[in-house]
Motif scaffolding. Structure first.
Motif, PDB file in Angstrom:
ATOM      1  N   SER A   1     -98.114 -86.575 -94.129  1.00  0.00           N
ATOM      2  CA  SER A   1     -98.518 -87.981 -94.158  1.00  0.00           C
ATOM      3  C   SER A   1     -98.112 -88.604 -92.819  1.00  0.00           C
ATOM      4  O   SER A   1     -97.357 -88.014 -92.043  1.00  0.00           O
ATOM      5  CB  SER A   1     -97.815 -88.703 -95.310  1.00  0.00           C
ATOM      6  OG  SER A   1     -96.418 -88.778 -95.052  1.00  0.00           O
ATOM      7  N   LYS A   2     -98.598 -89.808 -92.571  1.00  0.00           N
ATOM      8  CA  LYS A   2     -98.239 -90.505 -91.330  1.00  0.00           C
ATOM      9  C   LYS A   2     -96.728 -90.708 -91.262  1.00  0.00           C
ATOM     10  O   LYS A   2     -96.111 -90.515 -90.220  1.00  0.00           O
ATOM     11  CB  LYS A   2     -98.962 -91.846 -91.243  1.00  0.00           C
ATOM     12  CG  LYS A   2     -98.628 -92.604 -89.957  1.00  0.00           C
ATOM     13  CD  LYS A   2     -99.320 -93.948 -89.901  1.00  0.00           C
ATOM     14  CE  LYS A   2     -99.042 -94.737 -88.657  1.00  0.00           C
ATOM     15  NZ  LYS A   2     -97.812 -94.540 -87.954  1.00  0.00           N
ATOM     16  N   GLU A   3     -96.123 -91.058 -92.392  1.00  0.00           N
ATOM     17  CA  GLU A   3     -94.670 -91.277 -92.430  1.00  0.00           C
ATOM     18  C   GLU A   3     -93.913 -89.983 -92.135  1.00  0.00           C
ATOM     19  O   GLU A   3     -92.929 -89.982 -91.396  1.00  0.00           O
ATOM     20  CB  GLU A   3     -94.242 -91.836 -93.800  1.00  0.00           C
ATOM     21  CG  GLU A   3     -94.774 -93.218 -94.106  1.00  0.00           C
ATOM     22  CD  GLU A   3     -96.240 -93.211 -94.570  1.00  0.00           C
ATOM     23  OE1 GLU A   3     -96.749 -92.148 -94.992  1.00  0.00           O
ATOM     24  OE2 GLU A   3     -96.871 -94.279 -94.481  1.00  0.00           O
ATOM     25  N   GLU A   4     -94.377 -88.876 -92.724  1.00  0.00           N
ATOM     26  CA  GLU A   4     -93.726 -87.586 -92.475  1.00  0.00           C
ATOM     27  C   GLU A   4     -93.866 -87.187 -91.013  1.00  0.00           C
ATOM     28  O   GLU A   4     -92.910 -86.727 -90.391  1.00  0.00           O
ATOM     29  CB  GLU A   4     -94.331 -86.496 -93.361  1.00  0.00           C
ATOM     30  CG  GLU A   4     -93.970 -86.630 -94.824  1.00  0.00           C
ATOM     31  CD  GLU A   4     -94.707 -85.648 -95.693  1.00  0.00           C
ATOM     32  OE1 GLU A   4     -94.106 -85.201 -96.689  1.00  0.00           O
ATOM     33  OE2 GLU A   4     -95.878 -85.327 -95.395  1.00  0.00           O
ATOM     34  N   ARG A   5     -95.063 -87.374 -90.463  1.00  0.00           N
ATOM     35  CA  ARG A   5     -95.281 -87.033 -89.056  1.00  0.00           C
ATOM     36  C   ARG A   5     -94.386 -87.859 -88.149  1.00  0.00           C
ATOM     37  O   ARG A   5     -93.752 -87.345 -87.234  1.00  0.00           O
ATOM     38  CB  ARG A   5     -96.752 -87.233 -88.689  1.00  0.00           C
ATOM     39  CG  ARG A   5     -97.078 -86.630 -87.325  1.00  0.00           C
ATOM     40  CD  ARG A   5     -98.428 -87.009 -86.830  1.00  0.00           C
ATOM     41  NE  ARG A   5     -98.357 -88.442 -86.512  1.00  0.00           N
ATOM     42  CZ  ARG A   5     -99.323 -89.308 -86.759  1.00  0.00           C
ATOM     43  NH1 ARG A   5    -100.427 -88.945 -87.300  1.00  0.00           N
ATOM     44  NH2 ARG A   5     -99.171 -90.574 -86.446  1.00  0.00           N
TER      45      ARG A   5
ATOM     46  N   ASN B   1     -99.238 -79.457 -90.879  1.00  0.00           N
ATOM     47  CA  ASN B   1     -99.337 -79.206 -92.305  1.00  0.00           C
ATOM     48  C   ASN B   1     -98.030 -78.662 -92.851  1.00  0.00           C
ATOM     49  O   ASN B   1     -97.241 -78.059 -92.121  1.00  0.00           O
ATOM     50  CB  ASN B   1    -100.449 -78.191 -92.605  1.00  0.00           C
ATOM     51  CG  ASN B   1    -101.825 -78.756 -92.351  1.00  0.00           C
ATOM     52  OD1 ASN B   1    -102.025 -79.962 -92.387  1.00  0.00           O
ATOM     53  ND2 ASN B   1    -102.775 -77.890 -92.090  1.00  0.00           N
TER      54      ASN B   1
ATOM     55  N   ARG C   1    -100.799 -78.605 -97.319  1.00  0.00           N
ATOM     56  CA  ARG C   1    -100.960 -80.063 -97.376  1.00  0.00           C
ATOM     57  C   ARG C   1    -100.691 -80.667 -96.012  1.00  0.00           C
ATOM     58  O   ARG C   1     -99.722 -80.293 -95.356  1.00  0.00           O
ATOM     59  CB  ARG C   1     -99.967 -80.693 -98.367  1.00  0.00           C
ATOM     60  CG  ARG C   1    -100.199 -80.375 -99.810  1.00  0.00           C
ATOM     61  CD  ARG C   1     -99.099 -80.979-100.694  1.00  0.00           C
ATOM     62  NE  ARG C   1     -97.806 -80.359-100.390  1.00  0.00           N
ATOM     63  CZ  ARG C   1     -96.725 -81.027 -99.987  1.00  0.00           C
ATOM     64  NH1 ARG C   1     -96.745 -82.323 -99.820  1.00  0.00           N
ATOM     65  NH2 ARG C   1     -95.605 -80.381 -99.742  1.00  0.00           N
TER      66      ARG C   1
ATOM     67  N   THR D   1    -103.382 -82.479 -86.737  1.00  0.00           N
ATOM     68  CA  THR D   1    -102.309 -82.780 -87.687  1.00  0.00           C
ATOM     69  C   THR D   1    -101.377 -81.589 -87.832  1.00  0.00           C
ATOM     70  O   THR D   1    -101.687 -80.482 -87.412  1.00  0.00           O
ATOM     71  CB  THR D   1    -102.880 -83.110 -89.086  1.00  0.00           C
ATOM     72  OG1 THR D   1    -103.589 -81.962 -89.561  1.00  0.00           O
ATOM     73  CG2 THR D   1    -103.765 -84.319 -89.072  1.00  0.00           C
TER      74      THR D   1
END
Length: 100
Positions: free
Chosen positions: A37-41, A29, A34, A27
């Motif tokens: 999120s999937k949406e942010e990625r 960070n 933090r 992932t």
């Protein structure tokens, strides 16, 4: 050919990304630790060249700002030097009176 503009939401995410990908979790960070999120990625992975160019420009402006801040005390001292030399008691308040 119209020029495209950087999408601010992507620029913000990229500026807040810890670019070292975590191998154990696979992932990205935020700088505060933090995970994205999937949406942010997904949003970051859709970044285009224009977003990276915008980040480069922002960092360039930030480096210039930091250079100016770092040089400010020396610039102030060089500015005040001629006035301070003319004072018997070397205090900023006296220099202000002399400059007026």
């Amino acid at each position: 050919m119209p020029t495209t503009q950087a999408r601010p939401e992507i620029v913000v995410l990229l500026c807040d990304a810890d670019i070292k990908r975590k191998r154990e979790t696979n992932t990205w960070n935020h700088l505060d630790g933090r995970p994205f999120s999937k949406e942010e990625r997904d949003l970051v992975l859709s970044a285009a060249r224009v977003e990276f160019e915008e980040i480069q420009e922002q960092f360039k402006r930030y480096r210039e700002y930091r250079r100016t801040v770092d040089e400010a005390p020396d610039a102030l001292e060089r500015f005040l030097a001629p006035f301070m030399e003319r004072l018997a008691e070397k205090k900023l308040g006296n220099a202000v009176e002399l400059m007026n």
